[in-house]
Design a protein around this motif. Structure first.
Motif, mmCIF file in Angstrom:
data_model
loop_
_atom_site.group_PDB
_atom_site.id
_atom_site.type_symbol
_atom_site.label_atom_id
_atom_site.label_comp_id
_atom_site.label_asym_id
_atom_site.label_seq_id
_atom_site.Cartn_x
_atom_site.Cartn_y
_atom_site.Cartn_z
ATOM 1 N N ALA A 1 -18.771 52.939 13.398
ATOM 2 C CA ALA A 1 -17.422 52.604 13.875
ATOM 3 C C ALA A 1 -16.597 53.863 14.134
ATOM 4 O O ALA A 1 -15.778 53.894 15.054
ATOM 5 N N ASP A 2 -16.823 54.916 13.330
ATOM 6 C CA ASP A 2 -16.111 56.181 13.549
ATOM 7 C C ASP A 2 -16.532 56.808 14.879
ATOM 8 O O ASP A 2 -15.699 57.319 15.627
ATOM 9 N N LEU A 3 -17.830 56.789 15.155
ATOM 10 C CA LEU A 3 -18.327 57.345 16.412
ATOM 11 C C LEU A 3 -17.783 56.551 17.596
ATOM 12 O O LEU A 3 -17.303 57.107 18.579
ATOM 13 N N GLU A 4 -17.858 55.236 17.486
ATOM 14 C CA GLU A 4 -17.464 54.344 18.581
ATOM 15 C C GLU A 4 -15.967 54.388 18.865
ATOM 16 O O GLU A 4 -15.541 54.115 19.983
ATOM 17 N N SER A 5 -15.167 54.750 17.889
ATOM 18 C CA SER A 5 -13.718 54.746 18.090
ATOM 19 C C SER A 5 -13.216 55.995 18.817
ATOM 20 O O SER A 5 -12.036 56.099 19.127
ATOM 21 N N GLY A 6 -14.111 56.923 19.116
ATOM 22 C CA GLY A 6 -13.711 58.147 19.812
ATOM 23 C C GLY A 6 -13.193 57.868 21.222
ATOM 24 O O GLY A 6 -13.638 56.935 21.900
ATOM 25 N N LYS A 7 -12.265 58.679 21.665
ATOM 26 C CA LYS A 7 -11.646 58.494 22.977
ATOM 27 C C LYS A 7 -12.662 58.603 24.115
ATOM 28 O O LYS A 7 -12.559 57.892 25.113
ATOM 29 N N PHE A 8 -13.635 59.504 23.989
ATOM 30 C CA PHE A 8 -14.629 59.664 25.057
ATOM 31 C C PHE A 8 -15.443 58.395 25.231
ATOM 32 O O PHE A 8 -15.693 57.956 26.355
ATOM 33 N N TRP A 9 -15.887 57.802 24.113
ATOM 34 C CA TRP A 9 -16.648 56.553 24.200
ATOM 35 C C TRP A 9 -15.846 55.501 24.952
ATOM 36 O O TRP A 9 -16.364 54.811 25.820
ATOM 37 N N LYS A 10 -14.591 55.375 24.609
ATOM 38 C CA LYS A 10 -13.734 54.383 25.268
ATOM 39 C C LYS A 10 -13.532 54.729 26.737
ATOM 40 O O LYS A 10 -13.508 53.845 27.592
ATOM 41 N N HIS A 11 -13.379 56.015 27.015
ATOM 42 C CA HIS A 11 -13.119 56.466 28.385
ATOM 43 C C HIS A 11 -14.242 56.062 29.344
ATOM 44 O O HIS A 11 -13.977 55.600 30.458
ATOM 45 N N ILE A 12 -15.495 56.233 28.911
ATOM 46 C CA ILE A 12 -16.583 55.878 29.825
ATOM 47 C C ILE A 12 -17.096 54.453 29.613
ATOM 48 O O ILE A 12 -17.916 53.974 30.381
ATOM 49 N N GLY A 13 -16.605 53.776 28.566
ATOM 50 C CA GLY A 13 -16.936 52.366 28.379
ATOM 51 C C GLY A 13 -18.143 52.084 27.509
ATOM 52 O O GLY A 13 -18.740 51.006 27.613
ATOM 53 N N MET A 14 -18.527 53.032 26.639
ATOM 54 C CA MET A 14 -19.660 52.790 25.741
ATOM 55 C C MET A 14 -19.223 51.967 24.540
ATOM 56 O O MET A 14 -18.106 52.108 24.048
ATOM 57 N N SER A 15 -20.129 51.115 24.078
ATOM 58 C CA SER A 15 -19.897 50.366 22.847
ATOM 59 C C SER A 15 -21.231 50.207 22.133
ATOM 60 O O SER A 15 -22.286 50.485 22.702
ATOM 61 N N THR A 16 -21.173 49.778 20.883
ATOM 62 C CA THR A 16 -22.408 49.561 20.130
ATOM 63 C C THR A 16 -22.668 48.074 19.963
ATOM 64 O O THR A 16 -21.741 47.281 19.836
ATOM 65 N N ILE A 17 -23.933 47.737 19.978
ATOM 66 C CA ILE A 17 -24.383 46.368 19.765
ATOM 67 C C ILE A 17 -25.529 46.432 18.764
ATOM 68 O O ILE A 17 -26.471 47.205 18.942
ATOM 69 N N VAL A 18 -25.445 45.631 17.704
ATOM 70 C CA VAL A 18 -26.543 45.552 16.744
ATOM 71 C C VAL A 18 -27.413 44.374 17.151
ATOM 72 O O VAL A 18 -26.953 43.229 17.210
ATOM 73 N N GLY A 19 -28.668 44.660 17.455
ATOM 74 C CA GLY A 19 -29.589 43.619 17.890
ATOM 75 C C GLY A 19 -30.082 42.770 16.735
ATOM 76 O O GLY A 19 -29.896 43.102 15.565
ATOM 77 N N VAL A 20 -30.731 41.682 17.070
ATOM 78 C CA VAL A 20 -31.294 40.809 16.046
ATOM 79 C C VAL A 20 -32.361 41.543 15.237
ATOM 80 O O VAL A 20 -32.677 41.153 14.115
ATOM 81 N N ASP A 21 -32.901 42.635 15.796
ATOM 82 C CA ASP A 21 -33.892 43.445 15.088
ATOM 83 C C ASP A 21 -33.242 44.462 14.154
ATOM 84 O O ASP A 21 -33.925 45.236 13.494
ATOM 85 N N GLY A 22 -31.890 44.467 14.113
ATOM 86 C CA GLY A 22 -31.170 45.377 13.237
ATOM 87 C C GLY A 22 -30.926 46.756 13.820
ATOM 88 O O GLY A 22 -30.284 47.586 13.190
#
Length: 132
Positions: free
Chosen positions: A5-26
């Motif tokens: 969540a700390d990595l994902e909350s960075g401004k750069f991630w938001k700027h280019i539209g990256m997000s994290t998804i946890v798959g059913v495989d973990g």
């Protein structure tokens, strides 16, 4: 310890539209939907976006393996671009190859929704103690 969540909350991630998804495989993957703002002059996804996705996917898996009080920074990144990309939803996933006391070596892959491999990368991260 740095959390996803700390990595994902960075401004750069938001700027280019990256997000994290946890798959059913973990497995935690990086997701991005290509949009016009991310295309280069020839209409393809900019190589820097691809490299950022691979670097970020590797960072996620590296940070999940760090001990409390440790952080990690990329000190080397190599990307092989295997196919041009102009649209769609992309997924990047990282895998640690070797974690040492001071250095972590890892790999990443970028695929589209159909599972086509679009780019691969390797990275070296330096492990360091976080300031308290």
């Amino acid at each position: 310890m740095v959390r996803v969540a700390d990595l994902e909350s960075g401004k750069f991630w938001k700027h280019i539209g990256m997000s994290t998804i946890v798959g059913v495989d973990g497995i935690t993957r990086i997701q991005l939907t290509v949009n016009e703002d991310l295309l280069q002059f020839y209409g393809n996804l900019h190589g820097g976006v691809i490299a950022s996705m691979i670097d970020s996917a590797i960072a996620v898996v590296v940070n999940q393996q760090l001990d409390s009080g440790e952080g990690a920074s990329t000190i080397e990144l190599k990307v092989n671009y295997l196919s041009s990309i102009s649209e769609g939803t992309l997924w990047a996933e990282g895998k640690v190859i070797k974690k040492g006391r001071n250095v972590v070596v890892a790999q990443g892959e970028l695929k589209n929704d159909a599972g086509k491999l679009l780019a691969i990368g390797t990275a070296t991260f330096m492990v360091r103690q976080m300031a308290r």
